[in-house]
Design a protein around this motif. Structure first.
Motif, mmCIF file in Angstrom:
data_model
loop_
_atom_site.group_PDB
_atom_site.id
_atom_site.type_symbol
_atom_site.label_atom_id
_atom_site.label_comp_id
_atom_site.label_asym_id
_atom_site.label_seq_id
_atom_site.Cartn_x
_atom_site.Cartn_y
_atom_site.Cartn_z
ATOM 1 N N ARG A 1 -32.086 -4.635 -2.722
ATOM 2 C CA ARG A 1 -31.253 -4.788 -1.523
ATOM 3 C C ARG A 1 -32.134 -4.694 -0.270
ATOM 4 N N LEU A 2 -33.085 -3.813 -0.299
ATOM 5 C CA LEU A 2 -33.961 -3.609 0.846
ATOM 6 C C LEU A 2 -34.729 -4.890 1.200
ATOM 7 N N VAL A 3 -35.153 -5.646 0.176
ATOM 8 C CA VAL A 3 -35.927 -6.862 0.432
ATOM 9 C C VAL A 3 -35.031 -8.101 0.547
ATOM 10 N N GLY A 4 -33.727 -7.905 0.427
ATOM 11 C CA GLY A 4 -32.800 -9.003 0.644
ATOM 12 C C GLY A 4 -32.533 -9.907 -0.537
ATOM 13 N N LEU A 5 -32.835 -9.431 -1.738
ATOM 14 C CA LEU A 5 -32.614 -10.257 -2.930
ATOM 15 C C LEU A 5 -31.370 -9.854 -3.710
ATOM 16 N N LEU A 6 -30.696 -8.811 -3.244
ATOM 17 C CA LEU A 6 -29.494 -8.337 -3.918
ATOM 18 C C LEU A 6 -28.494 -7.896 -2.856
ATOM 19 N N ASN A 7 -27.257 -8.279 -3.035
ATOM 20 C CA ASN A 7 -26.207 -7.878 -2.091
ATOM 21 C C ASN A 7 -25.749 -6.450 -2.354
ATOM 22 N N ALA B 1 -47.593 0.318 0.326
ATOM 23 C CA ALA B 1 -46.503 -0.619 0.046
ATOM 24 C C ALA B 1 -45.838 -1.090 1.334
ATOM 25 N N ARG B 2 -45.313 -2.287 1.297
ATOM 26 C CA ARG B 2 -44.583 -2.828 2.449
ATOM 27 C C ARG B 2 -43.229 -2.156 2.586
ATOM 28 N N TYR B 3 -42.630 -1.799 1.447
ATOM 29 C CA TYR B 3 -41.320 -1.141 1.430
ATOM 30 C C TYR B 3 -41.385 0.073 0.509
ATOM 31 N N VAL B 4 -40.508 1.033 0.757
ATOM 32 C CA VAL B 4 -40.352 2.193 -0.128
ATOM 33 C C VAL B 4 -38.871 2.338 -0.445
ATOM 34 N N THR B 5 -38.547 2.358 -1.722
ATOM 35 C CA THR B 5 -37.164 2.508 -2.157
ATOM 36 C C THR B 5 -36.929 3.930 -2.644
ATOM 37 N N VAL C 1 -43.128 -3.069 -3.224
ATOM 38 C CA VAL C 1 -42.093 -2.034 -3.129
ATOM 39 C C VAL C 1 -42.513 -0.826 -3.963
ATOM 40 N N ALA C 2 -42.731 0.302 -3.306
ATOM 41 C CA ALA C 2 -43.069 1.539 -4.000
ATOM 42 C C ALA C 2 -41.795 2.313 -4.318
ATOM 43 N N MET C 3 -41.753 2.892 -5.493
ATOM 44 C CA MET C 3 -40.627 3.715 -5.881
ATOM 45 C C MET C 3 -40.671 5.045 -5.127
ATOM 46 N N GLY C 4 -39.518 5.647 -4.943
ATOM 47 C CA GLY C 4 -39.451 6.924 -4.243
ATOM 48 C C GLY C 4 -40.186 8.040 -4.936
ATOM 49 N N ASN C 5 -40.422 7.906 -6.247
ATOM 50 C CA ASN C 5 -41.147 8.908 -7.019
ATOM 51 C C ASN C 5 -42.649 8.658 -7.046
ATOM 52 N N ALA C 6 -43.122 7.643 -6.315
ATOM 53 C CA ALA C 6 -44.556 7.333 -6.275
ATOM 54 C C ALA C 6 -45.304 8.359 -5.430
ATOM 55 N N PRO C 7 -46.600 8.564 -5.701
ATOM 56 C CA PRO C 7 -47.408 9.429 -4.825
ATOM 57 C C PRO C 7 -47.449 8.861 -3.410
ATOM 58 N N GLU C 8 -47.664 9.724 -2.435
ATOM 59 C CA GLU C 8 -47.696 9.292 -1.036
ATOM 60 C C GLU C 8 -48.768 8.236 -0.801
ATOM 61 N N ALA C 9 -49.900 8.357 -1.488
ATOM 62 C CA ALA C 9 -50.985 7.383 -1.305
ATOM 63 C C ALA C 9 -50.541 5.985 -1.701
ATOM 64 N N VAL C 10 -49.690 5.885 -2.708
ATOM 65 C CA VAL C 10 -49.182 4.589 -3.152
ATOM 66 C C VAL C 10 -48.120 4.083 -2.176
ATOM 67 N N LYS C 11 -47.256 4.977 -1.719
ATOM 68 C CA LYS C 11 -46.211 4.580 -0.761
ATOM 69 C C LYS C 11 -46.816 4.009 0.526
ATOM 70 N N ALA D 1 -44.095 -13.687 -3.800
ATOM 71 C CA ALA D 1 -44.011 -12.779 -4.944
ATOM 72 C C ALA D 1 -43.657 -11.366 -4.503
ATOM 73 N N TYR D 2 -42.930 -10.666 -5.371
ATOM 74 C CA TYR D 2 -42.503 -9.290 -5.143
ATOM 75 C C TYR D 2 -43.029 -8.425 -6.287
ATOM 76 N N ALA D 3 -43.425 -7.210 -5.958
ATOM 77 C CA ALA D 3 -43.914 -6.297 -6.985
ATOM 78 C C ALA D 3 -43.347 -4.905 -6.761
ATOM 79 N N PHE D 4 -42.848 -4.307 -7.833
ATOM 80 C CA PHE D 4 -42.314 -2.947 -7.807
ATOM 81 C C PHE D 4 -43.228 -2.061 -8.657
ATOM 82 N N GLY D 5 -43.662 -0.926 -8.109
ATOM 83 C CA GLY D 5 -44.530 -0.036 -8.855
ATOM 84 C C GLY D 5 -44.488 1.385 -8.343
ATOM 85 N N ASP D 6 -45.221 2.265 -9.036
ATOM 86 C CA ASP D 6 -45.142 3.691 -8.681
ATOM 87 C C ASP D 6 -46.449 4.436 -8.835
ATOM 88 N N ASN D 7 -47.542 3.743 -9.224
ATOM 89 C CA ASN D 7 -48.741 4.525 -9.518
ATOM 90 C C ASN D 7 -50.001 3.810 -9.039
#
Length: 260
Positions: A254-260, A237-241, A224-234, A204-210
């Motif tokens: 793209r970062l997680v390999g699900l999109l070309n 996360a395993r990845y930061v976009t 996957v944390a969004m680039g606009n997320a607080p540092e504590a949330v980033k 499973a994959y999860a994208f969030g920011d808060n």
């Protein structure tokens, strides 16, 4: 046996929608491509189902984890709910009233306020593109309530955490905290849905920011944390976009390999 398809959970505000509540075209196109590839897409939000409906229709997504996990729908069918106990809300309402803090009670179709008007309620609900709800301080006595919003300044929720250790208080705005019933979290709601789909959390994959996404991040294999997320949330996360308005969803996929 591992599945070749994946299940992906997307927070809404600050993740799919930018500060102006706009859906970037790159995000919409990326989700369309995932659907064409056969992946399972799910909205995972603190919002109520009636607040999700328009976006879900636009994205053609009929599965969601609403109220931070308290109301779960899979392919149009409700599969799990976790409402408050009436006695808990009665006690919470009295405690908040004595402190001059308004509450908003939500079920799957509407919301009602404990007061006629309060600027904090107007500001926070307005940020979700909704009007100040009508006043009905005993709304919770006549319907199941799946989430409550407490309106107070940062730090003032600590008194509530001490008084109500069975409830969860998650800040989502400088003037508002989501209150969840006992056992409530996005992770629990996601677990209910994943179990029905027979997926392993590692798939499973999860994208969030808060902050209300933290438990979701800890539960799934790919967070996957969004680039606009607080540092504590980033940091959790395993990845930061990139930020939501800088093609964050598309870049994250793209970062997680699900999109070309």
């Amino acid at each position: 046996m591992l599945k070749t398809k994946r299940v992906l959970f997307f927070d809404i505000d600050g993740t799919l929608l930018d500060e102006r509540k706009r859906l970037p075209s790159s995000a919409k196109e990326a989700l369309r491509r995932l659907q064409e590839a056969g992946h399972e897409l799910v909205l995972a939000s603190g919002r109520s189902p009636f607040m999700i409906a328009r976006l879900a229709e636009e994205l053609r997504i009929d599965s969601y984890v609403g109220f931070n996990g308290q109301y779960v729908v899979l392919r149009g069918e409700r599969i799990y709910t976790n409402p408050f106990r009436t006695d808990d809300l009665r006690a919470l309402s009295g405690f908040a009233s004595r402190r001059g803090h308004p509450l908003v009670y939500l079920n799957e179709g509407q919301m009602r306020s404990s007061v006629n008007y309060h600027p904090y309620v107007d500001e926070c609900i307005g940020s979700l593109r909704h009007e100040h709800p009508a006043c009905d301080p005993r709304f919770y006595e006549r319907t199941d309530v799946y989430q409550t919003m407490l309106f107070c300044r940062e730090g003032e929720e600590r008194a509530y955490e001490a008084a109500f250790p069975g409830l969860r208080f998650v800040r989502w705005h400088p003037r508002s905290v989501d209150v969840l019933p006992t056992g409530g979290s996005k992770a629990n709601g996601i677990a209910q849905l994943i179990g029905r789909l027979d997926f392993d959390p590692e798939q499973a994959y999860a994208f969030g920011d808060n902050l209300n996404d933290v438990e979701m991040f800890r539960y799934v294999g790919h967070s996957v944390a969004m680039g606009n997320a607080p540092e504590a949330v980033k940091k959790l996360a395993r990845y930061v976009t990139t930020a939501v308005d800088r093609d964050g969803i598309a870049n994250g996929l793209r970062l997680v390999g699900l999109l070309n």
